[in-house]
Design a protein around this motif. Structure first.
Motif, PDB file in Angstrom:
ATOM      1  N   LEU A 173       0.836  -1.204   0.000  1.00  0.00           N
ATOM      2  CA  LEU A 173       0.000   0.000   0.000  1.00  0.00           C
ATOM      3  C   LEU A 173       0.870   1.253   0.000  1.00  0.00           C
ATOM      4  O   LEU A 173       0.539   2.252  -0.639  1.00  0.00           O
ATOM      5  CB  LEU A 173      -0.924  -0.003   1.216  1.00  0.00           C
ATOM      6  CG  LEU A 173      -1.988  -1.102   1.256  1.00  0.00           C
ATOM      7  CD1 LEU A 173      -2.702  -1.100   2.603  1.00  0.00           C
ATOM      8  CD2 LEU A 173      -2.980  -0.917   0.125  1.00  0.00           C
ATOM      9  N   PHE A 174       1.990   1.188   0.721  1.00  0.00           N
ATOM     10  CA  PHE A 174       2.935   2.309   0.761  1.00  0.00           C
ATOM     11  C   PHE A 174       3.484   2.584  -0.631  1.00  0.00           C
ATOM     12  O   PHE A 174       3.591   3.735  -1.063  1.00  0.00           O
ATOM     13  CB  PHE A 174       4.070   1.972   1.731  1.00  0.00           C
ATOM     14  CG  PHE A 174       5.112   3.051   1.854  1.00  0.00           C
ATOM     15  CD1 PHE A 174       4.804   4.280   2.401  1.00  0.00           C
ATOM     16  CD2 PHE A 174       6.416   2.815   1.441  1.00  0.00           C
ATOM     17  CE1 PHE A 174       5.768   5.268   2.535  1.00  0.00           C
ATOM     18  CE2 PHE A 174       7.392   3.795   1.565  1.00  0.00           C
ATOM     19  CZ  PHE A 174       7.072   5.024   2.113  1.00  0.00           C
ATOM     20  N   GLY A 175       3.821   1.525  -1.366  1.00  0.00           N
ATOM     21  CA  GLY A 175       4.335   1.689  -2.729  1.00  0.00           C
ATOM     22  C   GLY A 175       3.268   2.201  -3.677  1.00  0.00           C
ATOM     23  O   GLY A 175       3.521   3.094  -4.497  1.00  0.00           O
ATOM     24  N   ILE A 176       2.054   1.665  -3.560  1.00  0.00           N
ATOM     25  CA  ILE A 176       0.955   2.105  -4.418  1.00  0.00           C
ATOM     26  C   ILE A 176       0.641   3.577  -4.190  1.00  0.00           C
ATOM     27  O   ILE A 176       0.318   4.312  -5.133  1.00  0.00           O
ATOM     28  CB  ILE A 176      -0.301   1.237  -4.152  1.00  0.00           C
ATOM     29  CG1 ILE A 176      -0.062  -0.193  -4.652  1.00  0.00           C
ATOM     30  CG2 ILE A 176      -1.536   1.825  -4.830  1.00  0.00           C
ATOM     31  CD1 ILE A 176      -1.145  -1.182  -4.253  1.00  0.00           C
ATOM     32  N   PHE A 209      11.663  -0.383   0.356  1.00  0.00           N
ATOM     33  CA  PHE A 209      11.999   0.371   1.561  1.00  0.00           C
ATOM     34  C   PHE A 209      10.913   0.197   2.611  1.00  0.00           C
ATOM     35  O   PHE A 209      11.199   0.115   3.809  1.00  0.00           O
ATOM     36  CB  PHE A 209      12.174   1.861   1.266  1.00  0.00           C
ATOM     37  CG  PHE A 209      12.329   2.672   2.529  1.00  0.00           C
ATOM     38  CD1 PHE A 209      13.536   2.692   3.196  1.00  0.00           C
ATOM     39  CD2 PHE A 209      11.250   3.360   3.069  1.00  0.00           C
ATOM     40  CE1 PHE A 209      13.678   3.389   4.389  1.00  0.00           C
ATOM     41  CE2 PHE A 209      11.381   4.068   4.256  1.00  0.00           C
ATOM     42  CZ  PHE A 209      12.603   4.081   4.919  1.00  0.00           C
ATOM     43  N   GLY A 210       9.643   0.143   2.172  1.00  0.00           N
ATOM     44  CA  GLY A 210       8.538  -0.048   3.095  1.00  0.00           C
ATOM     45  C   GLY A 210       8.671  -1.337   3.885  1.00  0.00           C
ATOM     46  O   GLY A 210       8.366  -1.380   5.084  1.00  0.00           O
ATOM     47  N   VAL A 211       9.132  -2.402   3.217  1.00  0.00           N
ATOM     48  CA  VAL A 211       9.369  -3.676   3.904  1.00  0.00           C
ATOM     49  C   VAL A 211      10.437  -3.491   4.980  1.00  0.00           C
ATOM     50  O   VAL A 211      10.282  -3.943   6.124  1.00  0.00           O
ATOM     51  CB  VAL A 211       9.801  -4.767   2.899  1.00  0.00           C
ATOM     52  CG1 VAL A 211      10.260  -6.026   3.632  1.00  0.00           C
ATOM     53  CG2 VAL A 211       8.664  -5.100   1.946  1.00  0.00           C
ATOM     54  N   TYR A 212      11.517  -2.811   4.613  1.00  0.00           N
ATOM     55  CA  TYR A 212      12.612  -2.565   5.560  1.00  0.00           C
ATOM     56  C   TYR A 212      12.131  -1.722   6.736  1.00  0.00           C
ATOM     57  O   TYR A 212      12.411  -2.027   7.899  1.00  0.00           O
ATOM     58  CB  TYR A 212      13.753  -1.867   4.830  1.00  0.00           C
ATOM     59  CG  TYR A 212      14.927  -1.495   5.709  1.00  0.00           C
ATOM     60  CD1 TYR A 212      15.574  -2.452   6.476  1.00  0.00           C
ATOM     61  CD2 TYR A 212      15.398  -0.182   5.751  1.00  0.00           C
ATOM     62  CE1 TYR A 212      16.660  -2.119   7.276  1.00  0.00           C
ATOM     63  CE2 TYR A 212      16.479   0.159   6.545  1.00  0.00           C
ATOM     64  CZ  TYR A 212      17.106  -0.805   7.301  1.00  0.00           C
ATOM     65  OH  TYR A 212      18.176  -0.474   8.095  1.00  0.00           O
ATOM     66  N   SER A 213      11.386  -0.676   6.426  1.00  0.00           N
ATOM     67  CA  SER A 213      10.889   0.233   7.456  1.00  0.00           C
ATOM     68  C   SER A 213       9.913  -0.478   8.397  1.00  0.00           C
ATOM     69  O   SER A 213       9.982  -0.321   9.627  1.00  0.00           O
ATOM     70  CB  SER A 213      10.203   1.437   6.801  1.00  0.00           C
ATOM     71  OG  SER A 213       9.773   2.364   7.767  1.00  0.00           O
ATOM     72  N   ALA A 214       9.005  -1.262   7.826  1.00  0.00           N
ATOM     73  CA  ALA A 214       8.047  -2.015   8.647  1.00  0.00           C
ATOM     74  C   ALA A 214       8.768  -3.043   9.513  1.00  0.00           C
ATOM     75  O   ALA A 214       8.393  -3.279  10.668  1.00  0.00           O
ATOM     76  CB  ALA A 214       7.016  -2.697   7.753  1.00  0.00           C
ATOM     77  N   TYR A 215       9.809  -3.638   8.965  1.00  0.00           N
ATOM     78  CA  TYR A 215      10.615  -4.607   9.718  1.00  0.00           C
ATOM     79  C   TYR A 215      11.256  -3.934  10.927  1.00  0.00           C
ATOM     80  O   TYR A 215      11.237  -4.469  12.039  1.00  0.00           O
ATOM     81  CB  TYR A 215      11.689  -5.200   8.806  1.00  0.00           C
ATOM     82  CG  TYR A 215      12.577  -6.238   9.458  1.00  0.00           C
ATOM     83  CD1 TYR A 215      12.174  -7.567   9.551  1.00  0.00           C
ATOM     84  CD2 TYR A 215      13.824  -5.888   9.966  1.00  0.00           C
ATOM     85  CE1 TYR A 215      12.988  -8.525  10.152  1.00  0.00           C
ATOM     86  CE2 TYR A 215      14.648  -6.832  10.564  1.00  0.00           C
ATOM     87  CZ  TYR A 215      14.228  -8.144  10.650  1.00  0.00           C
ATOM     88  OH  TYR A 215      15.029  -9.083  11.244  1.00  0.00           O
ATOM     89  N   LEU A 216      11.814  -2.744  10.714  1.00  0.00           N
ATOM     90  CA  LEU A 216      12.412  -2.003  11.821  1.00  0.00           C
ATOM     91  C   LEU A 216      11.366  -1.690  12.885  1.00  0.00           C
ATOM     92  O   LEU A 216      11.636  -1.770  14.090  1.00  0.00           O
ATOM     93  CB  LEU A 216      13.038  -0.698  11.312  1.00  0.00           C
ATOM     94  CG  LEU A 216      14.276  -0.809  10.422  1.00  0.00           C
ATOM     95  CD1 LEU A 216      14.733   0.578   9.974  1.00  0.00           C
ATOM     96  CD2 LEU A 216      15.420  -1.526  11.147  1.00  0.00           C
TER      97      LEU A 216
END
Length: 287
Positions: A173-176, A209-216
């Motif tokens: 959703l962040f990418g979209i 990046f959203g995956v990385y950010s959500a992981y953090l």
């Protein structure tokens, strides 16, 4: 109460719908102002600052409304959204360090070109804070996006998904959400095909990046962790590999090696540096 019980019974469906609603309203808030100015015009930027600020105020209440009783029992609003004192220093420094390691190659290019020296100049920071485009890209965009897409959405997704799954679903959703730039590019005179290619590329790397950010976020349980990483990444931008050829052969070899070393070290450090125990996180990641 009846509506709340109904929402609890279909928590997963309503959680996804709430995330979609937050995404749509976040993007829509940028376009409620009728204007012929470009996105970089001061008037447009100021109006959008106001819009996303309003969105940041409303989003937590929308998110909390769709939380189940089980979620509410686990912690209060601020804990779920990553606002807490315990572990905040670690959450500020460690994810930033790990992210900087990933950018070892670009940082080496800045060092060799002398660009790093500018950060020690006070006037650089004075001029930057007076530049609304800089403030938007480095402060307001990361702040509002991490607040809405991580702090408000991730707790919703964790109601029905495992943390390891939620960190991949939400960033889509962040990418979209970044596809709205396509219409602005077309409006500025770019061809539809070119705008689509650019927006597709933006979708790819913003989702990553959203995956990385959500992981953090889920690993540390802190809003500060993805926020600082987001600010740093926005400052560095996507690595310009074409610039490597502009350096002398020896420096070129050093830069390429540091790109590879940085990525390898990032892969090695990511999991131990985001160990939930370091951040006293028992809320988002229990394993």
């Amino acid at each position: 109460m009846v509506l709340k019980e109904f929402i609890d019974d279909y928590a997963c469906v309503f959680s996804i719908l709430a995330c979609i609603f937050l995404t749509v309203t976040y993007v829509a808030s940028l376009y409620i102002w009728k204007s012929t100015y470009s996105r970089d015009h001061p008037t447009t930027i100021k109006r959008r600052f106001f819009s996303v600020t309003c969105m940041m105020i409303v989003a937590p209440f929308i998110s909390q409304y769709f939380w189940t009783e089980e979620t509410l029992r686990k912690g209060d609003l601020w804990e779920h959204m990553g606002l807490k004192y315990s572990g905040i220093i670690q959450a500020t420094l460690l994810p930033l360090f790990v992210t900087a390691v990933l950018f070892l190659g670009p940082l080496t290019m800045q060092f060799l070109s002398g660009t790093l020296k500018i950060y020690a100049e006070p006037m650089y920071w004075v001029a930057s804070w007076q530049d609304l485009v800089w403030v938007r890209n480095h402060v307001m965009a990361p702040l509002s996006e991490e607040w809405v897409f991580r702090s408000c959405m991730v707790p919703l997704l964790l109601q029905c998904l495992e943390p390891s799954t939620a960190v991949f679903i939400g960033p889509m959703l962040f990418g979209i959400a970044h596809f709205h730039h396509m219409f602005e590019q077309i409006k500025s005179g770019q061809g539809v095909k070119t705008a689509l290619l650019i927006s597709s590329f933006q979708f790819m790397y913003t989702s990553m990046f959203g995956v990385y950010s959500a992981y953090l976020f889920v690993r540390t349980g802190h809003f500060m962790a993805p926020l600082i990483a987001h600010m740093f990444c926005n400052h560095m931008g996507f690595p310009n590999f074409g610039e490597i050829s502009q350096f002398p052969p020896t420096q070129r070899l050093i830069i390429i090696c540091n790109f590879l070393i940085g990525f390898a070290l990032w892969c090695i450090l990511l999991v131990p540096a985001t160990n939930p125990d370091i951040y006293y996180n028992r809320l988002h990641w229990d394993t």
